[in-house]
Design a protein around this motif. Structure first.
Motif, PDB file in Angstrom:
ATOM      1  N   LYS A 156     -39.249  -8.483   0.755  1.00 32.40           N
ATOM      2  CA  LYS A 156     -39.201  -8.853   2.168  1.00 32.40           C
ATOM      3  C   LYS A 156     -38.585  -7.744   3.009  1.00 32.40           C
ATOM      4  CE  LYS A 156     -39.050 -13.882   1.520  1.00 32.40           C
ATOM      5  NZ  LYS A 156     -38.253 -15.126   1.741  1.00 32.40           N
ATOM      6  N   HIS A 157     -37.572  -7.087   2.470  1.00 36.89           N
ATOM      7  CA  HIS A 157     -36.948  -5.978   3.194  1.00 36.89           C
ATOM      8  C   HIS A 157     -37.962  -4.867   3.465  1.00 36.89           C
ATOM      9  CE1 HIS A 157     -33.338  -7.995   1.751  1.00 36.89           C
ATOM     10  NE2 HIS A 157     -32.578  -7.189   2.462  1.00 36.89           N
ATOM     11  N   LEU A 158     -38.864  -4.639   2.519  1.00 36.78           N
ATOM     12  CA  LEU A 158     -39.860  -3.577   2.663  1.00 36.78           C
ATOM     13  C   LEU A 158     -40.978  -3.991   3.615  1.00 36.78           C
ATOM     14  CD1 LEU A 158     -40.205  -2.423  -1.065  1.00 36.78           C
ATOM     15  CD2 LEU A 158     -38.913  -1.283   0.754  1.00 36.78           C
ATOM     16  N   LEU A 159     -41.479  -5.206   3.444  1.00 41.12           N
ATOM     17  CA  LEU A 159     -42.622  -5.645   4.241  1.00 41.12           C
ATOM     18  C   LEU A 159     -42.279  -5.808   5.712  1.00 41.12           C
ATOM     19  CD1 LEU A 159     -44.289  -8.224   1.824  1.00 41.12           C
ATOM     20  CD2 LEU A 159     -45.016  -5.879   2.324  1.00 41.12           C
ATOM     21  N   HIS A 165     -47.988   0.157   4.920  1.00 38.01           N
ATOM     22  CA  HIS A 165     -48.814   1.116   5.656  1.00 38.01           C
ATOM     23  C   HIS A 165     -48.461   2.562   5.311  1.00 38.01           C
ATOM     24  CE1 HIS A 165     -50.218  -2.283   7.942  1.00 38.01           C
ATOM     25  NE2 HIS A 165     -48.995  -2.561   8.369  1.00 38.01           N
ATOM     26  N   ASP A 166     -47.300   2.773   4.732  1.00 34.21           N
ATOM     27  CA  ASP A 166     -46.856   4.132   4.390  1.00 34.21           C
ATOM     28  C   ASP A 166     -47.348   4.585   3.026  1.00 34.21           C
ATOM     29  OD1 ASP A 166     -45.098   4.565   6.735  1.00 34.21           O
ATOM     30  OD2 ASP A 166     -43.911   2.949   5.859  1.00 34.21           O
ATOM     31  N   LEU A 167     -47.739   3.656   2.171  1.00 36.70           N
ATOM     32  CA  LEU A 167     -48.070   3.991   0.790  1.00 36.70           C
ATOM     33  C   LEU A 167     -49.452   4.611   0.568  1.00 36.70           C
ATOM     34  CD1 LEU A 167     -46.430   0.964  -1.030  1.00 36.70           C
ATOM     35  CD2 LEU A 167     -45.855   3.375  -1.397  1.00 36.70           C
ATOM     36  N   PRO A 168     -50.526   4.152   1.231  1.00 37.59           N
ATOM     37  CA  PRO A 168     -51.860   4.678   0.926  1.00 37.59           C
ATOM     38  C   PRO A 168     -51.998   6.203   0.938  1.00 37.59           C
ATOM     39  CG  PRO A 168     -52.085   2.698   2.223  1.00 37.59           C
ATOM     40  CD  PRO A 168     -50.604   3.015   2.178  1.00 37.59           C
ATOM     41  N   PRO A 169     -51.362   6.938   1.870  1.00 37.52           N
ATOM     42  CA  PRO A 169     -51.512   8.394   1.814  1.00 37.52           C
ATOM     43  C   PRO A 169     -51.048   9.008   0.494  1.00 37.52           C
ATOM     44  CG  PRO A 169     -50.641   7.739   3.947  1.00 37.52           C
ATOM     45  CD  PRO A 169     -50.618   6.508   3.086  1.00 37.52           C
ATOM     46  N   TYR A 170     -50.102   8.367  -0.175  1.00 38.55           N
ATOM     47  CA  TYR A 170     -49.615   8.902  -1.445  1.00 38.55           C
ATOM     48  C   TYR A 170     -50.632   8.719  -2.571  1.00 38.55           C
ATOM     49  CZ  TYR A 170     -45.035   9.452   0.724  1.00 38.55           C
ATOM     50  OH  TYR A 170     -44.001   9.851   1.546  1.00 38.55           O
ATOM     51  N   LEU A 171     -51.624   7.852  -2.368  1.00 33.78           N
ATOM     52  CA  LEU A 171     -52.694   7.694  -3.349  1.00 33.78           C
ATOM     53  C   LEU A 171     -53.595   8.923  -3.393  1.00 33.78           C
ATOM     54  CD1 LEU A 171     -53.811   4.011  -2.630  1.00 33.78           C
ATOM     55  CD2 LEU A 171     -52.320   4.814  -4.476  1.00 33.78           C
ATOM     56  N   LEU A 189     -46.139  -4.927  -4.054  1.00 32.00           N
ATOM     57  CA  LEU A 189     -45.941  -5.457  -2.704  1.00 32.00           C
ATOM     58  C   LEU A 189     -46.956  -6.547  -2.374  1.00 32.00           C
ATOM     59  CD1 LEU A 189     -45.140  -2.296  -0.546  1.00 32.00           C
ATOM     60  CD2 LEU A 189     -43.617  -4.209  -1.035  1.00 32.00           C
ATOM     61  N   GLY A 190     -48.102  -6.528  -3.048  1.00 41.28           N
ATOM     62  CA  GLY A 190     -49.094  -7.570  -2.833  1.00 41.28           C
ATOM     63  C   GLY A 190     -49.852  -7.455  -1.529  1.00 41.28           C
ATOM     64  N   ARG A 191     -50.012  -6.225  -1.033  1.00 44.53           N
ATOM     65  CA  ARG A 191     -50.779  -5.998   0.192  1.00 44.53           C
ATOM     66  C   ARG A 191     -51.991  -5.131  -0.123  1.00 44.53           C
ATOM     67  NH1 ARG A 191     -47.950  -9.571   1.364  1.00 44.53           N
ATOM     68  NH2 ARG A 191     -46.755  -9.909   3.277  1.00 44.53           N
ATOM     69  N   THR A 192     -53.083  -5.320   0.614  1.00 47.19           N
ATOM     70  CA  THR A 192     -54.360  -4.709   0.249  1.00 47.19           C
ATOM     71  C   THR A 192     -54.604  -3.340   0.879  1.00 47.19           C
ATOM     72  OG1 THR A 192     -55.460  -5.901   2.051  1.00 47.19           O
ATOM     73  CG2 THR A 192     -55.439  -6.932  -0.128  1.00 47.19           C
ATOM     74  N   GLU A 193     -53.638  -2.794   1.591  1.00 47.27           N
ATOM     75  CA  GLU A 193     -53.817  -1.453   2.134  1.00 47.27           C
ATOM     76  C   GLU A 193     -54.103  -0.471   1.008  1.00 47.27           C
ATOM     77  OE1 GLU A 193     -51.957  -3.646   5.389  1.00 47.27           O
ATOM     78  OE2 GLU A 193     -51.661  -3.572   3.229  1.00 47.27           O
ATOM     79  N   ALA A 229     -52.527  -2.759 -10.402  1.00 47.72           N
ATOM     80  CA  ALA A 229     -52.282  -3.079  -8.995  1.00 47.72           C
ATOM     81  C   ALA A 229     -53.397  -3.970  -8.442  1.00 47.72           C
ATOM     82  CB  ALA A 229     -52.171  -1.794  -8.174  1.00 47.72           C
ATOM     83  N   LEU A 230     -54.637  -3.633  -8.771  1.00 47.17           N
ATOM     84  CA  LEU A 230     -55.772  -4.438  -8.313  1.00 47.17           C
ATOM     85  C   LEU A 230     -55.697  -5.856  -8.870  1.00 47.17           C
ATOM     86  CD1 LEU A 230     -58.611  -1.794  -8.673  1.00 47.17           C
ATOM     87  CD2 LEU A 230     -57.807  -2.797  -6.521  1.00 47.17           C
ATOM     88  N   GLN A 231     -55.273  -5.968 -10.114  1.00 49.18           N
ATOM     89  CA  GLN A 231     -55.119  -7.285 -10.724  1.00 49.18           C
ATOM     90  C   GLN A 231     -54.073  -8.117  -9.991  1.00 49.18           C
ATOM     91  OE1 GLN A 231     -54.384  -7.232 -14.984  1.00 49.18           O
ATOM     92  NE2 GLN A 231     -53.321  -9.190 -14.876  1.00 49.18           N
ATOM     93  N   LYS A 232     -52.948  -7.473  -9.654  1.00 53.70           N
ATOM     94  CA  LYS A 232     -51.898  -8.180  -8.921  1.00 53.70           C
ATOM     95  C   LYS A 232     -52.373  -8.595  -7.535  1.00 53.70           C
ATOM     96  CE  LYS A 232     -47.843  -6.251 -11.265  1.00 53.70           C
ATOM     97  NZ  LYS A 232     -47.332  -7.571 -11.710  1.00 53.70           N
ATOM     98  N   LEU A 233     -53.138  -7.723  -6.886  1.00 57.78           N
ATOM     99  CA  LEU A 233     -53.658  -8.049  -5.558  1.00 57.78           C
ATOM    100  C   LEU A 233     -54.637  -9.221  -5.632  1.00 57.78           C
ATOM    101  CD1 LEU A 233     -54.222  -4.481  -4.070  1.00 57.78           C
ATOM    102  CD2 LEU A 233     -52.353  -6.069  -3.587  1.00 57.78           C
ATOM    103  N   GLN A 234     -55.425  -9.255  -6.695  1.00 57.86           N
ATOM    104  CA  GLN A 234     -56.354 -10.360  -6.877  1.00 57.86           C
ATOM    105  C   GLN A 234     -55.601 -11.675  -7.088  1.00 57.86           C
ATOM    106  OE1 GLN A 234     -58.986  -9.961 -10.281  1.00 57.86           O
ATOM    107  NE2 GLN A 234     -60.551 -11.232  -9.311  1.00 57.86           N
ATOM    108  N   GLU A 235     -54.521 -11.618  -7.840  1.00 57.72           N
ATOM    109  CA  GLU A 235     -53.716 -12.808  -8.087  1.00 57.72           C
ATOM    110  C   GLU A 235     -53.103 -13.337  -6.802  1.00 57.72           C
ATOM    111  OE1 GLU A 235     -50.909 -11.484 -10.956  1.00 57.72           O
ATOM    112  OE2 GLU A 235     -52.341 -11.454 -12.609  1.00 57.72           O
ATOM    113  N   VAL A 236     -52.655 -12.397  -5.947  1.00 57.49           N
ATOM    114  CA  VAL A 236     -52.047 -12.791  -4.673  1.00 57.49           C
ATOM    115  C   VAL A 236     -53.099 -13.357  -3.726  1.00 57.49           C
ATOM    116  CG1 VAL A 236     -50.891 -11.945  -2.598  1.00 57.49           C
ATOM    117  CG2 VAL A 236     -50.146 -11.150  -4.844  1.00 57.49           C
ATOM    118  N   GLY A 237     -54.257 -12.658  -3.719  1.00 55.19           N
ATOM    119  CA  GLY A 237     -55.322 -13.046  -2.785  1.00 55.19           C
ATOM    120  C   GLY A 237     -56.041 -14.296  -3.231  1.00 55.19           C
TER     121      GLY A 237
END
Length: 237
Positions: A156-159, A165-171, A189-193, A229-237
């Motif tokens: 929650k502190h991060l979100l 929004h800061d993470l995708p450029p590091y990919l 984090l469970g966000r789809t960015e 990460a994709l698996q976790k995002l699918q679980e959240v979504g």
């Protein structure tokens, strides 16, 4: 026991395999003495010493904060200063240690997590500067690990501060560890960015990443971290 002897004792124990045992043994030392010795550990060239030092730093400073909050703040400020160009140092181990401390003490997280996040962001205009972007890839490795670690305990502190929004450029990083740990953090984090880039990485990026998690070491590929990460995002979504 003198400062040098304490440092030798601490570094010797950090070489051992059992993190829980190491923490139990080192908890017998006074927190301030232990923390001073651990600063030599978090920048050590030996992987096991360095990472165990990060973990023990977290528990030691959290205990110190319960006794004397201002002394704990001094430790965090010392780490922040080590990442400052004017310090003359490089700040090895500082992002990781700050994250571990904040995972273990919510009060310190409330006060300092915004500063750790600032190292992901470029400087803004002079009147609203809030970024302290780290250009060195090895420091970025530590920063990405730190964000992933905090995503496990202080999501929650991060979100609330928009870190997703800061993470995708590091990919897009040419450094496998930076890229892989950024993917891991996005999943935690469970966000789809960045999900499109995650799919690309999961298909083909076999570069190796060394991963540390609470006393355990493993070697995984960027593709594996992206797929997880994709698996976790699918679980959240």
């Amino acid at each position: 026991m003198g400062t040098r002897a304490i440092k030798q004792q601490v570094l010797g124990l950090l070489q051992q395999d059992d993190l829980a045992g190491i923490e139990t043994e080192l908890a017998r030392l006074q927190e301030k003495e232990l923390v001073n010795a651990l600063f030599s550990g978090i920048c050590h060239s030996a992987e096991q010493i360095r990472w165990h030092a990060v973990s023990v730093m977290g528990s030691a400073v959290a205990r110190l904060a319960e006794q004397d909050m201002e002394e704990a703040r001094v430790i965090l400020r010392r780490m922040l200063w080590s990442l400052n160009d004017e310090s003359g140092g490089i700040g090895w181990g500082a992002p990781e240690s700050m994250a571990e401390i904040m995972c273990r003490h919510e009060g310190l997280a409330d006060e300092y997590i915004h500063m750790l996040i600032s190292y992901m962001r470029p400087d803004g205009e002079e009147e609203c500067q809030d970024g302290n972007f780290l250009e060195h890839e090895m420091l970025q490795q530590g920063l990405m690990w730190a964000i992933g670690r905090l995503a496990q305990y202080r999501k929650k502190h991060l979100l609330v501060r928009g870190v997703e929004h800061d993470l995708p450029p590091y990919l897009e990083s040419s450094d496998a560890t930076v890229c892989g740990l950024a993917a891991r953090a996005i999943g935690l984090l469970g966000r789809t960015e960045g999900i499109g880039r995650l799919r690309e990485l999961a298909k083909k990026d076999q570069r190796a990443v060394r991963l540390y998690n609470q006393g355990n070491f493993s070697t995984v590929s960027v593709a594996e971290l992206a797929a997880l990460a994709l698996q976790k995002l699918q679980e959240v979504g």
